[in-house]
Design a protein around this motif. Structure first.
Motif, PDB file in Angstrom:
ATOM      1  N   ALA A   1      26.361 -19.179 -18.147  1.00  0.00           N
ATOM      2  CA  ALA A   1      25.426 -19.907 -17.285  1.00  0.00           C
ATOM      3  C   ALA A   1      25.524 -19.418 -15.851  1.00  0.00           C
ATOM      4  CB  ALA A   1      25.697 -21.407 -17.363  1.00  0.00           C
ATOM      5  N   LYS A   2      26.731 -19.176 -15.370  1.00  0.00           N
ATOM      6  CA  LYS A   2      26.905 -18.668 -14.005  1.00  0.00           C
ATOM      7  C   LYS A   2      26.328 -17.268 -13.872  1.00  0.00           C
ATOM      8  CE  LYS A   2      30.897 -21.428 -12.803  1.00  0.00           C
ATOM      9  NZ  LYS A   2      32.331 -21.453 -12.495  1.00  0.00           N
ATOM     10  N   GLY A   3      26.455 -16.466 -14.904  1.00  0.00           N
ATOM     11  CA  GLY A   3      25.880 -15.122 -14.889  1.00  0.00           C
ATOM     12  C   GLY A   3      24.377 -15.154 -14.800  1.00  0.00           C
ATOM     13  N   ARG A   4      23.751 -16.099 -15.438  1.00  0.00           N
ATOM     14  CA  ARG A   4      22.297 -16.230 -15.378  1.00  0.00           C
ATOM     15  C   ARG A   4      21.831 -16.712 -14.009  1.00  0.00           C
ATOM     16  NH1 ARG A   4      21.966 -19.133 -21.087  1.00  0.00           N
ATOM     17  NH2 ARG A   4      22.164 -17.298 -22.380  1.00  0.00           N
ATOM     18  N   GLU A   5      22.657 -17.535 -13.348  1.00  0.00           N
ATOM     19  CA  GLU A   5      22.300 -18.029 -12.016  1.00  0.00           C
ATOM     20  C   GLU A   5      22.239 -16.877 -11.016  1.00  0.00           C
ATOM     21  OE1 GLU A   5      25.203 -20.950 -10.978  1.00  0.00           O
ATOM     22  OE2 GLU A   5      24.460 -22.409 -12.437  1.00  0.00           O
TER      23      GLU A   5
ATOM     24  N   GLN B   1      39.492 -24.257 -29.591  1.00  0.00           N
ATOM     25  CA  GLN B   1      38.230 -23.545 -29.824  1.00  0.00           C
ATOM     26  C   GLN B   1      37.105 -24.122 -28.967  1.00  0.00           C
ATOM     27  OE1 GLN B   1      35.044 -22.795 -33.363  1.00  0.00           O
ATOM     28  NE2 GLN B   1      37.161 -22.971 -33.980  1.00  0.00           N
ATOM     29  N   ILE B   2      37.015 -25.445 -28.875  1.00  0.00           N
ATOM     30  CA  ILE B   2      35.977 -26.099 -28.073  1.00  0.00           C
ATOM     31  C   ILE B   2      36.138 -25.719 -26.601  1.00  0.00           C
ATOM     32  CG2 ILE B   2      35.148 -28.337 -27.240  1.00  0.00           C
ATOM     33  CD1 ILE B   2      35.985 -29.392 -30.117  1.00  0.00           C
ATOM     34  N   THR B   3      37.366 -25.701 -26.130  1.00  0.00           N
ATOM     35  CA  THR B   3      37.639 -25.325 -24.742  1.00  0.00           C
ATOM     36  C   THR B   3      37.186 -23.895 -24.469  1.00  0.00           C
ATOM     37  OG1 THR B   3      39.506 -26.849 -24.621  1.00  0.00           O
ATOM     38  CG2 THR B   3      39.454 -25.072 -22.995  1.00  0.00           C
ATOM     39  N   ARG B   4      37.521 -22.974 -25.381  1.00  0.00           N
ATOM     40  CA  ARG B   4      37.105 -21.572 -25.206  1.00  0.00           C
ATOM     41  C   ARG B   4      35.587 -21.435 -25.221  1.00  0.00           C
ATOM     42  NH1 ARG B   4      41.478 -19.791 -29.102  1.00  0.00           N
ATOM     43  NH2 ARG B   4      39.808 -20.062 -30.590  1.00  0.00           N
ATOM     44  N   MET B   5      34.940 -22.131 -26.125  1.00  0.00           N
ATOM     45  CA  MET B   5      33.475 -22.044 -26.193  1.00  0.00           C
ATOM     46  C   MET B   5      32.828 -22.616 -24.939  1.00  0.00           C
ATOM     47  SD  MET B   5      32.493 -22.653 -30.197  1.00  0.00           S
ATOM     48  CE  MET B   5      33.218 -24.277 -30.308  1.00  0.00           C
ATOM     49  N   ASN B   6      33.359 -23.715 -24.417  1.00  0.00           N
ATOM     50  CA  ASN B   6      32.824 -24.294 -23.182  1.00  0.00           C
ATOM     51  C   ASN B   6      33.036 -23.361 -21.998  1.00  0.00           C
ATOM     52  OD1 ASN B   6      31.808 -26.601 -24.365  1.00  0.00           O
ATOM     53  ND2 ASN B   6      33.645 -27.801 -23.992  1.00  0.00           N
ATOM     54  N   GLN B   7      34.192 -22.709 -21.939  1.00  0.00           N
ATOM     55  CA  GLN B   7      34.445 -21.750 -20.859  1.00  0.00           C
ATOM     56  C   GLN B   7      33.471 -20.576 -20.940  1.00  0.00           C
ATOM     57  OE1 GLN B   7      38.580 -20.894 -21.587  1.00  0.00           O
ATOM     58  NE2 GLN B   7      39.296 -22.555 -20.266  1.00  0.00           N
TER      59      GLN B   7
END
Length: 69
Positions: free
Chosen positions: A63-67, A51-57
């Motif tokens: 974040a990349k979309g906002r950039e 779950q942590i891995t999925r949330m981080n991904q």
């Protein structure tokens, strides 16, 4: 942070995710590391890591979309 005995019944997936969420909130160490130590294999730590891995991904994709906006 190290969670010793992460296989114990007191720890479920949600509690391990919540514990991990506390890591990295310090200005001095914003990244942080979490280790789930277990004497035997257990489902809760494995599910928490997934779950942590999925949330981080997801956070990285957002974040990349906002950039690019």
């Amino acid at each position: 942070m190290i969670v010793v005995g992460a296989e114990a019944p007191v720890f479920d997936e949600a509690s391990l995710v919540q514990i991990a969420g506390r890591v990295g909130r310090s200005f001095d160490d914003p990244a942080g590391t979490v280790l789930f130590l277990q004497a035997e294999r257990a489902q809760a730590p494995r599910l928490a890591v997934r779950q942590i891995t999925r949330m981080n991904q997801l956070a990285n994709r957002l974040a990349k979309g906002r950039e690019h906006s």
